[in-house]
Enzyme design. Structure first.
Site, mmCIF file in Angstrom:
data_model
loop_
_atom_site.group_PDB
_atom_site.id
_atom_site.type_symbol
_atom_site.label_atom_id
_atom_site.label_comp_id
_atom_site.label_asym_id
_atom_site.label_seq_id
_atom_site.Cartn_x
_atom_site.Cartn_y
_atom_site.Cartn_z
ATOM 1 N N GLU A 28 0.749 -1.055 0.003
ATOM 2 C CA GLU A 28 -0.070 -0.247 -0.022
ATOM 3 C C GLU A 28 0.915 1.169 -0.025
ATOM 4 O O GLU A 28 0.481 2.459 0.789
ATOM 5 C CB GLU A 28 -0.863 0.212 1.207
ATOM 6 C CG GLU A 28 -1.877 -1.018 1.216
ATOM 7 C CD GLU A 28 -2.740 -1.047 2.478
ATOM 8 O OE1 GLU A 28 -4.058 -1.338 2.245
ATOM 9 O OE2 GLU A 28 -2.198 -0.996 3.805
HETATM 10 C C1 TNX Z 1 -4.560 -4.262 4.698
HETATM 11 S S1 TNX Z 1 -2.510 -6.379 4.669
HETATM 12 C C2 TNX Z 1 -3.252 -3.823 5.312
HETATM 13 C C3 TNX Z 1 -3.060 -3.577 6.704
HETATM 14 C C4 TNX Z 1 -4.396 -3.271 7.201
HETATM 15 C C5 TNX Z 1 -5.126 -4.374 6.858
HETATM 16 C C6 TNX Z 1 -6.381 -4.476 7.891
HETATM 17 C C7 TNX Z 1 -1.773 -5.374 4.267
HETATM 18 C C8 TNX Z 1 -0.263 -5.836 3.697
HETATM 19 N N1 TNX Z 1 -2.060 -4.090 4.627
HETATM 20 O O1 TNX Z 1 -2.179 -2.087 6.617
HETATM 21 O O2 TNX Z 1 -3.979 -3.194 8.695
HETATM 22 O O3 TNX Z 1 -5.516 -4.308 5.549
HETATM 23 O O4 TNX Z 1 -7.204 -5.667 7.632
#
Ligand code: TNX
Length: 493
Positions: free
Chosen positions: A310
């Site tokens: 992300e």
């Molecule tokens: C996505 S999974 C994210 C996390 C959040 C999560 C909540 C991932 C690699 N990144 O930053 O905590 O969703 O479900």
């Protein structure tokens, strides 16, 4: 309710994960005050496993079963821990043979003996009892996947050493061998780095929801304690420093990590995607080099997780350059990188492992030769609610009832992935809504047992049969004090 098996506690093969092969007869071994745990001479690691077995037995028998290295081969009436058997089956394989006369736990390596002990525990009565008998069985067992893990987000909410050690105990009982600790994120930095002290002085003080009592971090001494504890349970700690996004806690601690050269305010909300390290600054790489040097010195095992998810505020080209360079830093400190699926969009160094969570990057990672850890958010994100009424948890990926976390086949999950591409499974628990150990347990159990079985047991198990076995684990989880979710899809004993 549909019950395919008639079961009686002592004679039903109620093991989770289910062993590779299992035979049972009507006999039983009864533990007497004279029963001993026999261990080989001069083998401290096996002695520790014998001591663990003795502690487990004491909880059920009410007295101490002695561990002895006198006449280690005198099996009759005793339980014997022996190193031997086929080393070709790997470090974690074991045999457990229980007859009316004796109990033999045999493995080529200590890890296998540890798993034999975990299996034996599940053949004991769930609760303390005056007569303790174990059913006569002959078990040979080898894991399907190498990487069988859980992940705990200690950044969104911080959890102290005691909680992490309890989590290690619980996952290890189901033969999981990895605990990935998500040590940094926008909301907190959780590991002491001596060369950059403000990371914890500033970045360690916050967490989701805030408040003065918020946050926390592990000193290096505490972190070493966690690593050593995990090691004694055959669990490898995989530390994650999430980059280049998810870095507000670091950015708030040091102005020079920001392209604006100004430190942002600490962050205690739950948005993602707004932060990024300054990609075109050498200070960033000096920072990462120092962090990884200190972290590598605390990490006796090969893996360091570099995050990579992300990174919505990092331009694509910068992202690719950054991920390549961060892997080089990890390698320079003698370690192997693990990263979230997105890292497949950058050039991967040989050996780098990609962790699939959504349908992003993993094909590119596979095409570069990377092995894949499966953590599909729609199946095994432990922070997803079970159903709409679950009081904590999120639902952005799916609602995940107990059945759905179990009833899928890793090698069929993604068309592009075959068994040989898959290193294993890891079930993440993100903690935006998780405040206490009780909360951790509620979302983790019983779904983690299903993930542990998918990762360990041979392909092709059935939910209908699994749910019968799972039902027998209700009293066992109760005896371990686990605050588990009594899923309505299971006829709990
Ligand atoms: C996505 S999974 C994210 C996390 C959040 C999560 C909540 C991932 C690699 N990144 O930053 O905590 O969703 O479900």
């Amino acid at each position: 309710m549909h019950k395919p098996h008639s079961r009686s506690a002592a004679y039903y093969p109620c093991l989770i994960p289910k062993p590779t092969s299992f035979l049972q007869s009507a006999e039983a071994f009864t533990i007497l005050p004279s029963t001993k745990i026999l261990i080989p001479k001069d083998h401290p690691e096996v002695t520790s496993i014998g001591d663990l077995l003795s502690a487990y037995l004491q909880e059920i028998c009410g007295y101490k079963v002695l561990v002895s290295d006198d006449n280690p081969d005198q099996g009759a009436g005793n339980m014997q821990l022996t190193l031997g058997g086929d080393p070709g089956l790997g470090e974690e394989a074991y045999e457990l043979s229980i007859t009316a006369d004796s109990i033999l736990l045999r493995a080529a390596y200590p890890a296998g003996l540890f798993y034999a002990v975990q299996t034996l525990r599940q053949l004991l009565p769930a609760h303390p009892s005056t007569t303790v008998s174990l059913p006569a069985v002959s078990i040979r067992d080898t894991p399907r996947f190498h990487w069988r893990g859980a992940m705990l987000d200690v950044a969104r909410h911080f959890f102290g050493v005691a909680d992490v050690e309890r989590y290690i105990d619980l996952i290890a009982h189901y033969k999981m061998n990895r605990l990935h600790l998500h040590l940094s994120d926008d909301q907190g930095w959780r590991i002491e780095i001596k060369s950059w002290p403000r990371l914890t002085e500033v970045g360690g003080r916050t967490q989701v929801g805030g408040g003065l009592a918020g946050g926390g971090y592990y000193t290096q001494a505490q972190y070493k304690e966690i690593v050593a504890y995990a090691r004694s349970r055959y669990v490898v700690i995989v530390p994650e420093i999430d980059t280049p996004g998810h870095t507000n806690a670091a950015l708030a601690s040091y102005a020079e990590l920001n392209s604006s050269e100004e430190a942002p305010a600490p962050y205690e909300g739950t948005e993602v995607g707004f932060s990024t390290l300054w990609i075109n600054s050498e200070i960033t790489y000096q920072f990462l080099d120092d962090v990884i040097r200190e972290l590598a010195a605390l990490t006796p095992t090969p893996y360091i997780h570099i995050g990579g998810d992300e990174a919505r505020s990092t331009p694509d080209e910068d992202y690719r350059r950054f991920i390549k360079r961060f892997q080089e830093i990890v390698v320079a400190h003698g370690k192997t990188s693990v990263g979230w699926g997105e890292i497949g969009e950058a050039e991967l160094l040989p050996g780098t492992i990609a962790q699939l969570w959504i349908d992003k990057g993993y094909k590119e990672a596979k095409n570069q030769g990377a092995k894949i850890i499966l953590s599909p958010a729609t199946k095994i994100y432990l922070d997803m609610k079970y159903d709409p009424s679950t009081p904590i948890g999120l639902d952005w990926a799916a609602l995940i009832p107990v059945k759905d976390a179990y009833d899928w086949e890793p090698s069929y999950f993604m068309d592009a992935l075959e068994e040989a591409d898959i290193l294993g499974l890891e079930a993440p628990l993100w903690t935006e809504t998780v405040l206490t150990m009780k909360d951790i347990e509620y979302l983790t159990f019983p779904r983690l047992l299903g993930v542990a079985e998918l990762a360990w047991s041979p392909k092709g198990q059935s939910w209908e049969e699994y749910r019968e076995r799972l039902a027998t684990h209700g009293p066992r989880m109760e005896a371990m004090g686990i605050n588990f979710y009594k899923s309505p899809g299971v006829d709990w004993e």
